[in-house]
Design a protein around this motif. Structure first.
Motif, PDB file in Angstrom:
ATOM      1  N   LEU A 152     131.622  64.190  30.594  1.00 12.52           N
ATOM      2  CA  LEU A 152     132.478  64.602  31.365  1.00 12.52           C
ATOM      3  C   LEU A 152     133.761  63.313  31.210  1.00 12.52           C
ATOM      4  O   LEU A 152     134.733  64.031  31.382  1.00 12.52           O
ATOM      5  N   VAL A 153     133.626  62.668  30.360  1.00 15.90           N
ATOM      6  CA  VAL A 153     134.389  61.542  30.218  1.00 15.90           C
ATOM      7  C   VAL A 153     135.248  62.352  28.962  1.00 15.90           C
ATOM      8  O   VAL A 153     135.956  62.313  29.023  1.00 15.90           O
ATOM      9  N   ILE A 154     134.887  62.547  27.862  1.00 19.50           N
ATOM     10  CA  ILE A 154     135.217  63.130  26.661  1.00 19.50           C
ATOM     11  C   ILE A 154     135.783  64.323  27.066  1.00 19.50           C
ATOM     12  O   ILE A 154     137.364  64.880  27.007  1.00 19.50           O
ATOM     13  N   LYS A 174     136.658  65.143  30.202  1.00 14.48           N
ATOM     14  CA  LYS A 174     138.481  64.353  30.806  1.00 14.48           C
ATOM     15  C   LYS A 174     139.960  64.645  30.087  1.00 14.48           C
ATOM     16  O   LYS A 174     140.847  64.416  30.314  1.00 14.48           O
ATOM     17  N   ARG A 175     139.790  63.227  28.638  1.00 19.90           N
ATOM     18  CA  ARG A 175     140.371  63.233  27.725  1.00 19.90           C
ATOM     19  C   ARG A 175     141.045  64.791  26.810  1.00 19.90           C
ATOM     20  O   ARG A 175     142.189  64.723  26.649  1.00 19.90           O
ATOM     21  N   ILE A 176     140.167  65.523  27.365  1.00 17.94           N
ATOM     22  CA  ILE A 176     140.707  66.592  25.949  1.00 17.94           C
ATOM     23  C   ILE A 176     141.815  67.560  27.049  1.00 17.94           C
ATOM     24  O   ILE A 176     142.385  68.012  27.665  1.00 17.94           O
ATOM     25  N   HIS A 177     141.033  67.721  28.776  1.00 19.75           N
ATOM     26  CA  HIS A 177     141.983  68.500  29.882  1.00 19.75           C
ATOM     27  C   HIS A 177     143.761  67.539  30.278  1.00 19.75           C
ATOM     28  O   HIS A 177     144.756  66.990  30.566  1.00 19.75           O
ATOM     29  N   CYS A 235     128.483  64.726  21.497  1.00 21.65           N
ATOM     30  CA  CYS A 235     128.938  65.194  22.438  1.00 21.65           C
ATOM     31  C   CYS A 235     130.940  66.226  22.068  1.00 21.65           C
ATOM     32  O   CYS A 235     130.391  67.728  23.339  1.00 21.65           O
ATOM     33  N   VAL A 236     131.361  65.791  21.192  1.00 23.70           N
ATOM     34  CA  VAL A 236     132.598  65.759  20.851  1.00 23.70           C
ATOM     35  C   VAL A 236     131.798  67.979  20.462  1.00 23.70           C
ATOM     36  O   VAL A 236     132.073  68.742  20.533  1.00 23.70           O
ATOM     37  N   SER A 237     130.970  67.659  19.121  1.00 22.78           N
ATOM     38  CA  SER A 237     130.354  68.842  18.557  1.00 22.78           C
ATOM     39  C   SER A 237     130.141  70.212  20.164  1.00 22.78           C
ATOM     40  O   SER A 237     130.833  70.372  19.101  1.00 22.78           O
ATOM     41  N   SER A 238     129.653  69.435  20.702  1.00 17.43           N
ATOM     42  CA  SER A 238     129.227  70.491  21.250  1.00 17.43           C
ATOM     43  C   SER A 238     129.928  70.735  22.560  1.00 17.43           C
ATOM     44  O   SER A 238     129.968  72.107  22.778  1.00 17.43           O
TER      45      SER A 238
END
Length: 150
Positions: free
Chosen positions: A24-26, A28-31, A52-55
């Protein structure tokens, strides 16, 4: 690489942090527009972040998941997580004992945001966290109630 790049800074262990919370935190950064994610590949926090980034790449294929290694050879648990594995030229001149701190500085110097799990003020993660603060990097610390550690 610095614009919209996240570096992961964390202790070897990250008790209480779940993969779901981190996703969820990552995300949000993508958004917020972050597209590049830098890992050091050492410890539970780094590998959890890399996974997490890979998924998330299944929904956001434009993301870049990059591992920065401090020396060669370097044991990589899951090379399939990464789009790139880099060994910065400047680390070739570092002694074995200084390679990891120099790599950590490289990570901070090439990021615009640090996503951290730092819950005590000693060790390599805490030193890297302090370096990121000194460089005025935006910090998100999941390991403490405050982004300020002594």
């Amino acid at each position: 690489m610095k614009n919209k790049t996240v570096v992961f800074i964390g202790h070897r262990a990250c008790p209480g942090l779940t993969e779901h919370q981190l996703l969820l935190v990552i995300e949000k950064r993508i958004h917020e527009g972050y597209t590049h994610f830098l890992s050091g590949g050492m410890g539970q926090f780094d590998w959890l972040c890399a996974r997490c980034v890979s998924s998330l790449k299944t929904r956001y294929p434009h993301l870049k998941n990059i591992l920065i290694v401090p020396y060669v050879p370097f044991s990589i648990q899951e090379p399939s997580y990464f789009d790139e594995i880099l060994y910065p030229v400047m680390l070739g001149q570092a002694s074995f004992s200084s390679a990891i701190p120099k790599r950590n500085q490289y990570l901070v110097d090439h990021a615009s945001l640090a996503l951290c799990y730092v819950d005590h003020p000693w060790g390599g993660a805490a030193k890297t966290y302090q370096y990121a603060r000194k460089k005025a990097l935006k910090l998100i610390n999941l390991g403490a109630l405050s982004t300020d550690l002594p």
